[in-house]
Design an enzyme around this catalytic site. Sequence first.
Site, mmCIF file in Angstrom:
data_model
loop_
_atom_site.group_PDB
_atom_site.id
_atom_site.type_symbol
_atom_site.label_atom_id
_atom_site.label_comp_id
_atom_site.label_asym_id
_atom_site.label_seq_id
_atom_site.Cartn_x
_atom_site.Cartn_y
_atom_site.Cartn_z
ATOM 1 C CG HIS A 14 -8.442 -4.953 18.409
ATOM 2 N ND1 HIS A 14 -9.505 -5.756 18.745
ATOM 3 C CD2 HIS A 14 -8.925 -3.683 18.413
ATOM 4 C CE1 HIS A 14 -10.579 -5.000 18.944
ATOM 5 N NE2 HIS A 14 -10.250 -3.736 18.737
ATOM 6 C CG HIS A 16 -10.693 0.784 16.536
ATOM 7 N ND1 HIS A 16 -11.965 0.378 16.195
ATOM 8 C CD2 HIS A 16 -10.338 0.060 17.619
ATOM 9 C CE1 HIS A 16 -12.360 -0.549 17.047
ATOM 10 N NE2 HIS A 16 -11.396 -0.774 17.924
ATOM 11 C CG LEU A 17 -6.094 2.072 10.696
ATOM 12 C CD1 LEU A 17 -5.772 1.505 9.314
ATOM 13 C CD2 LEU A 17 -4.871 2.760 11.281
ATOM 14 C CG ASN A 42 -15.576 0.113 15.315
ATOM 15 O OD1 ASN A 42 -14.476 0.054 14.760
ATOM 16 N ND2 ASN A 42 -15.730 0.580 16.534
ATOM 17 C CE LYS A 100 -14.527 -6.780 17.739
ATOM 18 N NZ LYS A 100 -13.949 -5.487 17.968
ATOM 19 C CG HIS A 137 -16.520 -5.346 22.424
ATOM 20 N ND1 HIS A 137 -15.775 -4.197 22.357
ATOM 21 C CD2 HIS A 137 -17.112 -5.348 23.650
ATOM 22 C CE1 HIS A 137 -15.920 -3.520 23.498
ATOM 23 N NE2 HIS A 137 -16.732 -4.193 24.290
ATOM 24 C CG HIS A 175 -10.691 -5.155 23.515
ATOM 25 N ND1 HIS A 175 -11.779 -5.728 24.098
ATOM 26 C CD2 HIS A 175 -11.141 -4.599 22.360
ATOM 27 C CE1 HIS A 175 -12.836 -5.527 23.342
ATOM 28 N NE2 HIS A 175 -12.468 -4.843 22.271
ATOM 29 C CG LEU A 220 -16.404 1.004 26.669
ATOM 30 C CD1 LEU A 220 -17.642 1.245 25.816
ATOM 31 C CD2 LEU A 220 -16.799 0.490 28.045
ATOM 32 C CG ASP A 248 -9.329 -1.549 21.377
ATOM 33 O OD1 ASP A 248 -9.805 -1.273 20.262
ATOM 34 O OD2 ASP A 248 -9.988 -1.557 22.423
ATOM 35 C CG HIS A 252 -13.117 8.788 20.185
ATOM 36 N ND1 HIS A 252 -14.250 8.553 19.441
ATOM 37 C CD2 HIS A 252 -12.869 7.647 20.861
ATOM 38 C CE1 HIS A 252 -14.673 7.311 19.669
ATOM 39 N NE2 HIS A 252 -13.852 6.743 20.526
ATOM 40 C CB ALA A 264 -15.195 4.160 25.191
#
Length: 345
Positions: A14, A16-17, A42, A100, A137, A175, A220, A248, A252, A264
Amino acid sequence: MSQPLTMIRPDDWHLHLRDGPVLTTTVGHSAKQFARAIIMPNLKKPVTTTELAMAYRDRILAAIPDGLAFSPLMTLYLTDDTSIEEIKRAGNSKHIVALKLYPAGATTNSSSGVSDIECTYSILEEMIEFNMPLLIHGEVTDPSIDIFDREKIFIERHLEPLTRRYPELKIVLEHITTHDAVAYVEEGNSTLAATITPHHLLLNRNAMLVGGIHPHHYCLPVLKRERHRQALVKAATGGNPRFFLGTDSAPHEIASKESGCGCAGIYSAHAALELYTEIFEAAVASFHGADFYGLPRNKETISLVKRPWVSPESYQFGEEGTVRPFRAGEALDWTLYANLHRTIQ
Ligand SMILES: [Zn+2]
């Protein structure tokens, strides 16, 4: 120096790139640690089609540093408008492995998410044909539900009816953060699994709220009580093949974390294995994720040594931004061999 800890190179189930120039940082970090990763869809413009996923995959591949092997396993973002034809296209593409599901509004860039799971039933039936997992999620977005209860209520209201209706659908509850989720997965059948992040294993909600508000520990699903953290550690170290590693890691730009309404997400990709190893001390790598997804097990190995290093305060994030990683400016006990140069002597 203690004995090095050598393990089969793990995968991140899991991740996020993000997209654009920040891929240099995010892909560079993950490729150093992991052989493969499930790439979350996302983006600001969600990855809803096979075509978009393949273009995103090309951008990720272009950002892999020379000499590292890293395979992004792509996912599609399920929306109210996802078509059966799109599932067929994804199912026939060897690079797209899952869909997802974000309840609309649950987290970062989730406004295109599904408004009602029941509307996706025909899609889920097509996914079963292709044996494609649904990654969830698992939080309700009902504003009347307390944020600390949203995972538990999601399980009761949505996951339980879904698993009962489609016992053959592979589901990964992503997660997980509560002992309720651990118990639900443990009691579930072999098609239900869960990922666990390093930050939910290492922190409880005090890390976010005691002594001032700590925006870099805001994620989150939100951090929970200590008893929930302990249940996660027990699940992660207990050997049940339906729990596996998923960072996860969700960067940011620093200004959007340190803000009156901070985003988050915790960035842990720079030191994911070192962080997990603090919990496990051994056997971080497992074949649980690969086996669940029906993918081949990795063969190459990776080593860590118990030697402290201090995590940088920040990394470059795109052309002008910075991202503050988990444990910024603090010492970590374990170091990846590949990163020994950064060890404090
Ligand atoms: Zn995520």
